[in-house]
Design a protein around this motif. Structure first.
Motif, PDB file in Angstrom:
ATOM      1  N   ASP A 187       1.303  -1.336   0.037  1.00 50.30           N
ATOM      2  CA  ASP A 187      -0.021   0.121  -0.095  1.00 50.30           C
ATOM      3  C   ASP A 187       0.533   0.645  -0.351  1.00 50.30           C
ATOM      4  OD1 ASP A 187      -1.720   1.978   0.920  1.00 50.30           O
ATOM      5  OD2 ASP A 187      -2.601   1.167   2.364  1.00 50.30           O
ATOM      6  N   GLU A 188       0.868   1.723  -1.360  1.00 54.30           N
ATOM      7  CA  GLU A 188       2.204   3.042  -1.168  1.00 54.30           C
ATOM      8  C   GLU A 188       1.895   4.115  -0.064  1.00 54.30           C
ATOM      9  OE1 GLU A 188      -0.508   5.947  -3.861  1.00 54.30           O
ATOM     10  OE2 GLU A 188       1.098   5.406  -5.332  1.00 54.30           O
ATOM     11  N   LYS A 189       0.512   4.038   0.606  1.00 53.19           N
ATOM     12  CA  LYS A 189      -0.231   4.842   1.809  1.00 53.19           C
ATOM     13  C   LYS A 189       0.777   4.840   2.547  1.00 53.19           C
ATOM     14  CE  LYS A 189      -3.742   6.726   0.147  1.00 53.19           C
ATOM     15  NZ  LYS A 189      -5.510   7.699  -0.119  1.00 53.19           N
ATOM     16  N   GLN A 190       1.146   3.936   2.711  1.00 52.29           N
ATOM     17  CA  GLN A 190       1.600   2.885   3.994  1.00 52.29           C
ATOM     18  C   GLN A 190       3.458   3.565   4.223  1.00 52.29           C
ATOM     19  OE1 GLN A 190       2.000  -0.982   4.440  1.00 52.29           O
ATOM     20  NE2 GLN A 190       3.137  -1.436   6.468  1.00 52.29           N
ATOM     21  N   ALA A 191       3.463   3.874   5.976  1.00 51.71           N
ATOM     22  CA  ALA A 191       4.708   4.955   6.319  1.00 51.71           C
ATOM     23  C   ALA A 191       5.748   3.285   5.603  1.00 51.71           C
ATOM     24  CB  ALA A 191       5.005   5.585   7.031  1.00 51.71           C
ATOM     25  N   SER A 192       6.665   3.509   4.851  1.00 49.72           N
ATOM     26  CA  SER A 192       8.398   2.792   5.468  1.00 49.72           C
ATOM     27  C   SER A 192       9.132   3.460   4.909  1.00 49.72           C
ATOM     28  CB  SER A 192       7.830   1.411   4.412  1.00 49.72           C
ATOM     29  OG  SER A 192       7.687   2.128   2.693  1.00 49.72           O
ATOM     30  N   ILE A 193      10.674   2.719   4.637  1.00 48.57           N
ATOM     31  CA  ILE A 193      12.356   3.277   4.935  1.00 48.57           C
ATOM     32  C   ILE A 193      12.866   2.348   4.484  1.00 48.57           C
ATOM     33  CG2 ILE A 193      13.559   4.014   5.385  1.00 48.57           C
ATOM     34  CD1 ILE A 193      12.852   5.250   7.891  1.00 48.57           C
ATOM     35  N   ALA A 194      13.735   2.207   2.691  1.00 48.50           N
ATOM     36  CA  ALA A 194      14.681   1.583   2.360  1.00 48.50           C
ATOM     37  C   ALA A 194      15.851   2.187   2.671  1.00 48.50           C
ATOM     38  CB  ALA A 194      13.914   0.706   1.634  1.00 48.50           C
ATOM     39  N   PHE A 243      12.374   6.658   1.428  1.00 50.40           N
ATOM     40  CA  PHE A 243      10.990   6.648   1.872  1.00 50.40           C
ATOM     41  C   PHE A 243       9.796   6.974   1.378  1.00 50.40           C
ATOM     42  CE2 PHE A 243      14.731   9.212   4.023  1.00 50.40           C
ATOM     43  CZ  PHE A 243      14.963   9.048   5.422  1.00 50.40           C
ATOM     44  N   SER A 244       9.254   5.956   1.790  1.00 56.79           N
ATOM     45  CA  SER A 244       7.458   6.865   1.919  1.00 56.79           C
ATOM     46  C   SER A 244       7.429   7.762   1.639  1.00 56.79           C
ATOM     47  CB  SER A 244       6.614   5.318   1.879  1.00 56.79           C
ATOM     48  OG  SER A 244       6.680   5.767   3.409  1.00 56.79           O
ATOM     49  N   ARG A 245       5.950   8.147   1.293  1.00 53.60           N
ATOM     50  CA  ARG A 245       5.161  10.001   1.813  1.00 53.60           C
ATOM     51  C   ARG A 245       5.168   9.851   2.812  1.00 53.60           C
ATOM     52  NH1 ARG A 245       5.046  14.530  -1.808  1.00 53.60           N
ATOM     53  NH2 ARG A 245       3.680  16.031  -1.339  1.00 53.60           N
ATOM     54  N   GLY A 246       4.004   8.382   3.071  1.00 48.22           N
ATOM     55  CA  GLY A 246       3.892   8.671   4.456  1.00 48.22           C
ATOM     56  C   GLY A 246       4.823   9.176   5.485  1.00 48.22           C
ATOM     57  N   ALA A 247       5.888   8.282   5.261  1.00 48.95           N
ATOM     58  CA  ALA A 247       7.244   8.201   6.646  1.00 48.95           C
ATOM     59  C   ALA A 247       7.864   9.591   6.413  1.00 48.95           C
ATOM     60  CB  ALA A 247       8.343   6.535   6.043  1.00 48.95           C
TER      61      ALA A 247
END
Length: 325
Positions: A187-194, A243-247
């Motif tokens: 889900d692209e709205k979920q916060a995540s980091i790589a 970073f995802s946008r949420g993160a």
């Protein structure tokens, strides 16, 4: 038991509490004095220039709706010599078939340079008019962390990549981070980091050939980081993070440190917020011309880590609870 027999003990306990409170107050005052406040930018910093506009234009906010798939944030300080080669490899990948279905923008954050970095960036924008290259010139030098934070707060991407201007990381490895994030958060709205990692290179020539002092300091830093609370990330300092946008929305408004060690604060905020982080091995090579002074900057990092740890333990530095999405 008579009051006369208990009063000495009570007096000692009271005296001990008074001394403890006094010392704690002194330490807390010192901590507050040395702790940086959240960065507040002047109006000039909140504008950008590009090949499309002759005058500075107001920047958007990371809290707005995303408009492109990817924002590339490049912090730059006196990078006229190293940035051209880095930008060449960046543009080559972004315009390749691997990114053909992906919209993007590039934010170059000139962190108060004195060598014409902004002019170079604008010249690159003029030579590539079909690519959205935006140049932000900060009034004064803040430090790498300040430049990254500013770019992240004003990117339009669904995902935002932080990458160093020296070209030490292979830009094509963006795809490795992208795939890792896809697994973390479908889900692209979920916060995540790589985060890109050089941990697998520790015993290779890329690291072994560095000076003995740099390697001693590297291992010392890793030990301190385990104490601070980010031992689960083997390489916190690699300048290649997605970073995802949420993160980005949840972390960067609450980042205090603008110096080299800002990555640790970002990862600790992610840990507080229970944002998943994937550590991804990438290719990396040493590039001459680093602005890092091994001795003085290492001492600054140690000071910042102590300040960071104390503020987090006391609850002074934290992000609001993670919102449910």
């Amino acid at each position: 038991m008579s009051p006369s027999l208990t009063s000495p003990v009570s007096g000692v306990r009271k005296s001990t509490r008074v001394v403890f409170i006094a010392r704690f107050t002194q330490c807390y005052t010192v901590l507050v004095f040395f702790s940086p406040s959240l960065i507040v930018h002047p109006e000039e910093d909140r504008k950008y220039r590009s090949a499309k506009f002759s005058k500075p234009v107001p920047l958007p906010s990371v809290h707005d709706e995303a408009e492109v798939d990817l924002t590339v944030v490049i912090p730059a300080y006196n990078e006229t010599k190293r940035m051209p080669a880095m930008m060449q490899s960046t543009l080559a990948h972004l315009t390749s078939s691997a990114c053909s279905a992906r919209s993007y923008e590039i934010l170059i954050i000139d962190d108060g340079s004195k060598d014409g970095t902004s002019n170079l960036a604008l010249d690159l924008a003029a030579k590539n008019p079909k690519i959205d290259i935006r140049v932000i010139t900060l009034i004064k030098n803040l430090g790498k962390g300040g430049g990254v934070r500013h770019g992240m707060l004003h990117g339009r991407g669904r995902r935002l990549l932080m990458v160093d201007a020296d070209g030490a990381s292979r830009f094509e490895d963006l795809e490795l981070l992208w795939k890792a994030m896809d697994k973390l958060s479908p889900d692209e709205k979920q916060a995540s980091i790589a985060v890109g990692s050089r941990a697998h290179l520790v015993k290779t020539e890329a690291v072994v050939k560095r000076s003995i002092l740099r390697n001693i300091l590297m291992y010392g830093l890793h030990t301190i980081l385990r104490i601070v609370g980010v031992g689960h990330i083997r390489d916190t300092q690699c300048g290649f993070k997605l970073f995802s946008r949420g993160a980005a929305q949840q972390i960067f408004p609450y980042q205090h440190l603008a110096t080299w060690i800002f990555d640790v604060e970002v990862l600790l905020l992610a840990k507080q917020l229970q944002i998943p982080v994937a550590e991804v091995p990438i290719q990396w090579h040493e590039v001459s011309g680093s602005k890092l002074n091994v001795v003085t900057d290492s001492l600054q990092m140690l000071k910042d880590l102590l300040i960071l740890r104390a503020n987090i333990l006391l609850g002074r530095w934290k992000a609001p609870p993670r919102s449910k999405r």
